[in-house]
Design a protein around this motif. Structure first.
Motif, mmCIF file in Angstrom:
data_model
loop_
_atom_site.group_PDB
_atom_site.id
_atom_site.type_symbol
_atom_site.label_atom_id
_atom_site.label_comp_id
_atom_site.label_asym_id
_atom_site.label_seq_id
_atom_site.Cartn_x
_atom_site.Cartn_y
_atom_site.Cartn_z
ATOM 1 N N MET A 99 88.695 28.017 30.562
ATOM 2 C CA MET A 99 89.250 28.973 29.627
ATOM 3 C C MET A 99 90.713 29.286 29.973
ATOM 4 O O MET A 99 91.531 29.414 29.091
ATOM 5 N N LYS A 100 90.987 29.388 31.265
ATOM 6 C CA LYS A 100 92.346 29.663 31.731
ATOM 7 C C LYS A 100 93.314 28.587 31.259
ATOM 8 O O LYS A 100 94.393 28.885 30.749
ATOM 9 N N ALA A 101 92.933 27.335 31.392
ATOM 10 C CA ALA A 101 93.785 26.218 30.988
ATOM 11 C C ALA A 101 94.044 26.229 29.480
ATOM 12 O O ALA A 101 95.145 25.907 29.031
ATOM 13 N N LEU A 102 93.038 26.605 28.707
ATOM 14 C CA LEU A 102 93.186 26.671 27.251
ATOM 15 C C LEU A 102 94.237 27.707 26.867
ATOM 16 O O LEU A 102 95.147 27.419 26.076
ATOM 17 N N VAL A 103 94.140 28.892 27.429
ATOM 18 C CA VAL A 103 95.093 29.958 27.116
ATOM 19 C C VAL A 103 96.495 29.568 27.567
ATOM 20 O O VAL A 103 97.463 29.739 26.822
ATOM 21 N N GLU A 104 96.614 29.004 28.771
ATOM 22 C CA GLU A 104 97.927 28.560 29.255
ATOM 23 C C GLU A 104 98.555 27.541 28.320
ATOM 24 O O GLU A 104 99.738 27.625 27.997
ATOM 25 N N GLU B 204 95.382 35.027 34.558
ATOM 26 C CA GLU B 204 94.418 35.379 35.592
ATOM 27 C C GLU B 204 93.064 35.607 34.937
ATOM 28 O O GLU B 204 92.990 36.134 33.829
ATOM 29 N N GLU B 205 92.017 35.210 35.634
ATOM 30 C CA GLU B 205 90.666 35.427 35.138
ATOM 31 C C GLU B 205 89.945 36.388 36.067
ATOM 32 O O GLU B 205 90.108 36.320 37.285
ATOM 33 N N ALA B 206 89.151 37.248 35.482
ATOM 34 C CA ALA B 206 88.335 38.179 36.261
ATOM 35 C C ALA B 206 86.985 38.316 35.564
ATOM 36 O O ALA B 206 86.885 38.155 34.345
ATOM 37 N N HIS B 207 85.983 38.577 36.351
ATOM 38 C CA HIS B 207 84.640 38.763 35.796
ATOM 39 C C HIS B 207 84.198 40.197 36.065
ATOM 40 O O HIS B 207 83.990 40.572 37.211
ATOM 41 N N GLU B 208 84.130 40.960 35.028
ATOM 42 C CA GLU B 208 83.568 42.295 35.125
ATOM 43 C C GLU B 208 82.135 42.177 34.629
ATOM 44 O O GLU B 208 81.767 41.149 34.099
ATOM 45 N N GLU B 209 81.355 43.202 34.780
ATOM 46 C CA GLU B 209 79.913 43.137 34.537
ATOM 47 C C GLU B 209 79.483 42.082 33.518
ATOM 48 O O GLU B 209 79.006 41.038 33.883
ATOM 49 N N VAL C 121 81.588 41.042 30.971
ATOM 50 C CA VAL C 121 82.803 40.660 30.255
ATOM 51 C C VAL C 121 83.643 39.725 31.111
ATOM 52 O O VAL C 121 83.873 39.979 32.287
ATOM 53 N N HIS C 122 84.093 38.647 30.512
ATOM 54 C CA HIS C 122 85.019 37.712 31.150
ATOM 55 C C HIS C 122 86.413 38.145 30.694
ATOM 56 O O HIS C 122 86.728 38.078 29.510
ATOM 57 N N VAL C 123 87.245 38.612 31.613
ATOM 58 C CA VAL C 123 88.562 39.144 31.282
ATOM 59 C C VAL C 123 89.622 38.107 31.604
ATOM 60 O O VAL C 123 89.655 37.559 32.703
ATOM 61 N N ILE C 124 90.485 37.856 30.638
ATOM 62 C CA ILE C 124 91.612 36.951 30.835
ATOM 63 C C ILE C 124 92.877 37.772 30.652
ATOM 64 O O ILE C 124 93.094 38.363 29.592
ATOM 65 N N ARG C 125 93.693 37.833 31.713
ATOM 66 C CA ARG C 125 94.948 38.582 31.660
ATOM 67 C C ARG C 125 96.099 37.599 31.522
ATOM 68 O O ARG C 125 96.217 36.675 32.319
ATOM 69 N N GLY D 74 80.701 28.390 23.008
ATOM 70 C CA GLY D 74 80.185 27.053 23.262
ATOM 71 C C GLY D 74 79.370 26.981 24.537
ATOM 72 O O GLY D 74 78.448 26.197 24.659
ATOM 73 N N GLY D 75 79.669 27.820 25.500
ATOM 74 C CA GLY D 75 78.955 27.824 26.776
ATOM 75 C C GLY D 75 78.020 29.011 26.860
ATOM 76 O O GLY D 75 77.121 29.178 26.062
ATOM 77 N N GLN D 76 78.281 29.854 27.829
ATOM 78 C CA GLN D 76 77.452 31.034 28.023
ATOM 79 C C GLN D 76 77.711 32.045 26.910
ATOM 80 O O GLN D 76 78.771 32.079 26.329
ATOM 81 N N GLN D 77 76.759 32.885 26.662
ATOM 82 C CA GLN D 77 76.927 33.928 25.657
ATOM 83 C C GLN D 77 77.517 35.176 26.312
ATOM 84 O O GLN D 77 76.949 36.243 26.285
ATOM 85 N N ARG D 78 78.646 35.039 26.912
ATOM 86 C CA ARG D 78 79.304 36.129 27.625
ATOM 87 C C ARG D 78 80.472 36.635 26.788
ATOM 88 O O ARG D 78 81.170 35.857 26.163
ATOM 89 N N ARG D 79 80.725 37.922 26.802
ATOM 90 C CA ARG D 79 81.853 38.487 26.071
ATOM 91 C C ARG D 79 83.157 38.123 26.775
ATOM 92 O O ARG D 79 83.223 38.081 27.992
ATOM 93 N N VAL D 80 84.188 37.887 25.989
ATOM 94 C CA VAL D 80 85.487 37.513 26.539
ATOM 95 C C VAL D 80 86.526 38.485 25.981
ATOM 96 O O VAL D 80 86.523 38.805 24.802
ATOM 97 N N ARG D 81 87.432 38.938 26.865
ATOM 98 C CA ARG D 81 88.501 39.841 26.452
ATOM 99 C C ARG D 81 89.821 39.248 26.923
ATOM 100 O O ARG D 81 89.968 38.873 28.077
ATOM 101 N N LEU D 82 90.789 39.174 26.038
ATOM 102 C CA LEU D 82 92.123 38.676 26.376
ATOM 103 C C LEU D 82 93.085 39.859 26.369
ATOM 104 O O LEU D 82 93.248 40.519 25.354
ATOM 105 N N ASP D 83 93.684 40.134 27.524
ATOM 106 C CA ASP D 83 94.661 41.216 27.651
ATOM 107 C C ASP D 83 96.036 40.618 27.838
ATOM 108 O O ASP D 83 96.234 39.753 28.692
ATOM 109 N N ILE D 84 96.998 41.089 27.042
ATOM 110 C CA ILE D 84 98.377 40.671 27.218
ATOM 111 C C ILE D 84 99.048 41.782 28.022
ATOM 112 O O ILE D 84 99.212 42.899 27.536
ATOM 113 N N VAL D 85 99.380 41.460 29.267
ATOM 114 C CA VAL D 85 99.879 42.455 30.206
ATOM 115 C C VAL D 85 101.393 42.380 30.298
ATOM 116 O O VAL D 85 101.967 41.295 30.292
ATOM 117 N N GLU D 86 102.014 43.519 30.401
ATOM 118 C CA GLU D 86 103.475 43.569 30.490
ATOM 119 C C GLU D 86 103.930 43.270 31.891
ATOM 120 O O GLU D 86 103.320 43.541 32.865
#
Length: 77
Positions: free
Chosen positions: A1-6, A22-27, A29-33, A65-77
């Motif tokens: 997922m990281k490579a796709l966003v990049e 950056e990728e992080a896994h919260e409970e 939610v898969h967080v992409i910063r 397409g893979g796991q049924q996990r929620r994904v959040r994309l944050d655009i950080v300043e």
């Protein structure tokens, strides 16, 4: 997922060397910063947030397409 966003973001910004993801896994939610050069922030967000919304749509489609996990994309300043 990281490579796709990049790949998507580097193709639309003026300073592709400053793109960091950056990728992080919260409970459940898969967080992409996403970090970009300050001059490119407007390009990534787009008019009325349309570009950011489109990037998020692609990320959500790729996530289902893979796991049924929620994904959040944050655009950080």
């Amino acid at each position: 997922m990281k490579a796709l966003v990049e790949h998507i973001v580097r193709s639309i910004v003026d300073h592709p060397e400053d793109v960091q993801v950056e990728e992080a896994h919260e409970e459940k939610v898969h967080v992409i910063r996403l970090f970009v050069h300050p001059d490119d922030k407007g390009k990534v967000i787009g008019k009325q947030g349309r570009t950011a919304k489109a990037i998020r749509a692609v990320v959500h489609a790729a996530a289902t397409g893979g796991q049924q996990r929620r994904v959040r994309l944050d655009i950080v300043e």
